[in-house]
Design a protein around this motif. Structure first.
Motif, PDB file in Angstrom:
ATOM      1  N   LYS A 190       0.818  -1.197   0.000  1.00 46.18           N
ATOM      2  CA  LYS A 190       0.000   0.000   0.000  1.00 46.18           C
ATOM      3  C   LYS A 190       0.857   1.253   0.000  1.00 46.18           C
ATOM      4  CE  LYS A 190      -3.426   0.366   2.779  1.00 46.18           C
ATOM      5  NZ  LYS A 190      -4.330   0.304   3.927  1.00 46.18           N
ATOM      6  N   VAL A 191       0.294   2.292  -0.568  1.00 46.43           N
ATOM      7  CA  VAL A 191       0.882   3.628  -0.563  1.00 46.43           C
ATOM      8  C   VAL A 191      -0.101   4.532   0.155  1.00 46.43           C
ATOM      9  CG1 VAL A 191       1.605   5.576  -2.011  1.00 46.43           C
ATOM     10  CG2 VAL A 191       2.088   3.226  -2.743  1.00 46.43           C
ATOM     11  N   ALA A 192       0.402   5.449   0.959  1.00 47.81           N
ATOM     12  CA  ALA A 192      -0.440   6.463   1.583  1.00 47.81           C
ATOM     13  C   ALA A 192      -0.156   7.795   0.911  1.00 47.81           C
ATOM     14  CB  ALA A 192      -0.158   6.558   3.079  1.00 47.81           C
ATOM     15  N   ILE A 193      -1.204   8.480   0.537  1.00 45.54           N
ATOM     16  CA  ILE A 193      -1.095   9.827  -0.034  1.00 45.54           C
ATOM     17  C   ILE A 193      -1.666  10.777   1.003  1.00 45.54           C
ATOM     18  CG2 ILE A 193      -1.830  11.368  -1.876  1.00 45.54           C
ATOM     19  CD1 ILE A 193      -2.245   8.846  -3.632  1.00 45.54           C
ATOM     20  N   VAL A 194      -0.870  11.757   1.390  1.00 43.32           N
ATOM     21  CA  VAL A 194      -1.322  12.718   2.388  1.00 43.32           C
ATOM     22  C   VAL A 194      -1.006  14.128   1.899  1.00 43.32           C
ATOM     23  CG1 VAL A 194       0.833  12.591   3.752  1.00 43.32           C
ATOM     24  CG2 VAL A 194      -1.302  13.324   4.853  1.00 43.32           C
ATOM     25  N   MET A 195      -1.905  15.048   2.197  1.00 46.53           N
ATOM     26  CA  MET A 195      -1.723  16.449   1.831  1.00 46.53           C
ATOM     27  C   MET A 195      -2.253  17.311   2.957  1.00 46.53           C
ATOM     28  SD  MET A 195      -4.664  16.266  -1.056  1.00 46.53           S
ATOM     29  CE  MET A 195      -4.690  14.478  -1.011  1.00 46.53           C
ATOM     30  N   GLY A 196      -1.760  18.517   3.038  1.00 47.08           N
ATOM     31  CA  GLY A 196      -2.136  19.401   4.122  1.00 47.08           C
ATOM     32  C   GLY A 196      -3.408  20.185   3.887  1.00 47.08           C
ATOM     33  N   SER A 197      -3.895  20.192   2.649  1.00 44.93           N
ATOM     34  CA  SER A 197      -5.056  21.011   2.316  1.00 44.93           C
ATOM     35  C   SER A 197      -5.761  20.432   1.094  1.00 44.93           C
ATOM     36  CB  SER A 197      -4.589  22.438   2.013  1.00 44.93           C
ATOM     37  OG  SER A 197      -5.622  23.197   1.435  1.00 44.93           O
ATOM     38  N   ALA A 200      10.283  11.689   9.469  1.00 45.00           N
ATOM     39  CA  ALA A 200      10.778  11.589  10.840  1.00 45.00           C
ATOM     40  C   ALA A 200      10.041  10.505  11.635  1.00 45.00           C
ATOM     41  CB  ALA A 200      10.637  12.937  11.545  1.00 45.00           C
ATOM     42  N   LEU A 201       8.783  10.242  11.284  1.00 43.76           N
ATOM     43  CA  LEU A 201       7.953   9.318  12.060  1.00 43.76           C
ATOM     44  C   LEU A 201       7.754   7.951  11.415  1.00 43.76           C
ATOM     45  CD1 LEU A 201       5.231  11.929  13.075  1.00 43.76           C
ATOM     46  CD2 LEU A 201       6.991  10.951  14.577  1.00 43.76           C
ATOM     47  N   PHE A 202       7.893   7.869  10.103  1.00 46.30           N
ATOM     48  CA  PHE A 202       7.610   6.648   9.338  1.00 46.30           C
ATOM     49  C   PHE A 202       8.940   6.036   8.909  1.00 46.30           C
ATOM     50  CE2 PHE A 202       6.466   4.756   5.091  1.00 46.30           C
ATOM     51  CZ  PHE A 202       5.606   3.773   5.553  1.00 46.30           C
ATOM     52  N   PRO A 203       9.189   4.751   9.179  1.00 44.52           N
ATOM     53  CA  PRO A 203      10.514   4.178   8.931  1.00 44.52           C
ATOM     54  C   PRO A 203      10.809   3.775   7.487  1.00 44.52           C
ATOM     55  CG  PRO A 203       9.084   2.524   9.901  1.00 44.52           C
ATOM     56  CD  PRO A 203       8.295   3.815   9.878  1.00 44.52           C
ATOM     57  N   MET A 204       9.838   3.886   6.606  1.00 43.29           N
ATOM     58  CA  MET A 204      10.050   3.481   5.218  1.00 43.29           C
ATOM     59  C   MET A 204      10.048   4.711   4.310  1.00 43.29           C
ATOM     60  SD  MET A 204       8.064  -0.184   5.176  1.00 43.29           S
ATOM     61  CE  MET A 204       6.843   0.056   6.451  1.00 43.29           C
ATOM     62  N   PRO A 205      10.172   4.547   2.985  1.00 44.32           N
ATOM     63  CA  PRO A 205      10.341   5.699   2.101  1.00 44.32           C
ATOM     64  C   PRO A 205       9.185   6.704   2.119  1.00 44.32           C
ATOM     65  CG  PRO A 205      10.929   3.677   0.950  1.00 44.32           C
ATOM     66  CD  PRO A 205      10.295   3.272   2.255  1.00 44.32           C
ATOM     67  N   ARG A 250      -0.758  -0.167   9.312  1.00 43.12           N
ATOM     68  CA  ARG A 250      -1.852  -0.293   8.338  1.00 43.12           C
ATOM     69  C   ARG A 250      -1.379  -0.945   7.043  1.00 43.12           C
ATOM     70  NH1 ARG A 250      -2.227   5.011   9.838  1.00 43.12           N
ATOM     71  NH2 ARG A 250      -1.787   5.785   7.738  1.00 43.12           N
ATOM     72  N   GLY A 251      -0.114  -1.334   6.975  1.00 42.05           N
ATOM     73  CA  GLY A 251       0.415  -1.984   5.777  1.00 42.05           C
ATOM     74  C   GLY A 251       1.009  -1.034   4.765  1.00 42.05           C
ATOM     75  N   VAL A 252       1.144   0.233   5.099  1.00 42.52           N
ATOM     76  CA  VAL A 252       1.716   1.216   4.186  1.00 42.52           C
ATOM     77  C   VAL A 252       3.211   0.950   4.030  1.00 42.52           C
ATOM     78  CG1 VAL A 252       2.199   3.680   3.856  1.00 42.52           C
ATOM     79  CG2 VAL A 252      -0.041   2.946   4.712  1.00 42.52           C
ATOM     80  N   LYS A 253       3.677   0.974   2.789  1.00 42.67           N
ATOM     81  CA  LYS A 253       5.094   0.756   2.493  1.00 42.67           C
ATOM     82  C   LYS A 253       5.790   2.033   2.032  1.00 42.67           C
ATOM     83  CE  LYS A 253       4.596  -3.672   3.120  1.00 42.67           C
ATOM     84  NZ  LYS A 253       4.841  -4.184   4.442  1.00 42.67           N
TER      85      LYS A 253
END
Length: 169
Positions: free
Chosen positions: A3-10, A76-81, A55-58
């Motif tokens: 899985k990929v997580a896409i996050v944006m601030g707005s 800083a918080l997530f150990p993968m790319p 959650r399985g995010v890579k």
């Protein structure tokens, strides 16, 4: 499937980040997408980023403009790319976000694509996943062949209408 997580601030980033989502869909890669402001809702952001691995995010694709803290905080918080997508803005046309994302401190790298490069962020995420997933690797190879065929079709069209002298220069 990874899985990929896409996050944006707005939600103003959605126009660019939806291109990442569309490309992941084209490649058959499962993803989640959300809006979280690291500045306006830090507790929610911390929980989301720290919980991504569970959650399985890579890979995380994080889009941000201006000060662009979201990708760096994810890293800083997530150990993968983490892949940062600097957003164009009204004041500095995205250069502020670009510099903020690429100038991370030692030990907290963020892979960075071009300003408004949502589609390339998805392709880079797919390439990262393809290291251990032959199915994604094949889809990337197929996509490359599609692009090649598209360019060739345009060149052939130009030849048909008599522009081959421009193609050979």
């Amino acid at each position: 499937m990874p899985k990929v997580a896409i996050v944006m601030g707005s939600d103003s980033d959605l126009k660019v980040m939806s291109k990442a989502a569309s490309m992941l869909e084209k490649l058959g890669i499962d993803y989640e997408m959300t809006i979280i402001s690291a500045h306006r809702m830090p507790d929610t952001f911390f929980d989301w980023a720290k919980g991504a691995e569970g959650r399985g995010v890579k890979v995380i694709i994080a889009g941000a403009g201006m000060a662009a803290h979201l990708p760096g905080m994810c890293a800083a918080l997530f150990p993968m790319p983490v892949i940062g997508v600097p957003m164009s803005g009204k004041n500095l046309e995205g250069m502020d976000a670009l510099y903020s994302i690429v100038q991370m401190p030692p030990g907290i790298p963020v892979a960075t694509v071009a300003i408004d490069g949502g589609m390339n962020a998805a392709i880079l995420a797919a390439k990262i996943l393809a290291v251990s997933d032959p199915e994604i690797l094949q889809k990337l190879k197929d996509y490359s062949e599609e692009m090649k065929a598209g360019v060739q079709a345009k060149a052939d069209k130009l030849r048909e209408i008599g522009y081959e002298k421009y193609l050979n220069n």
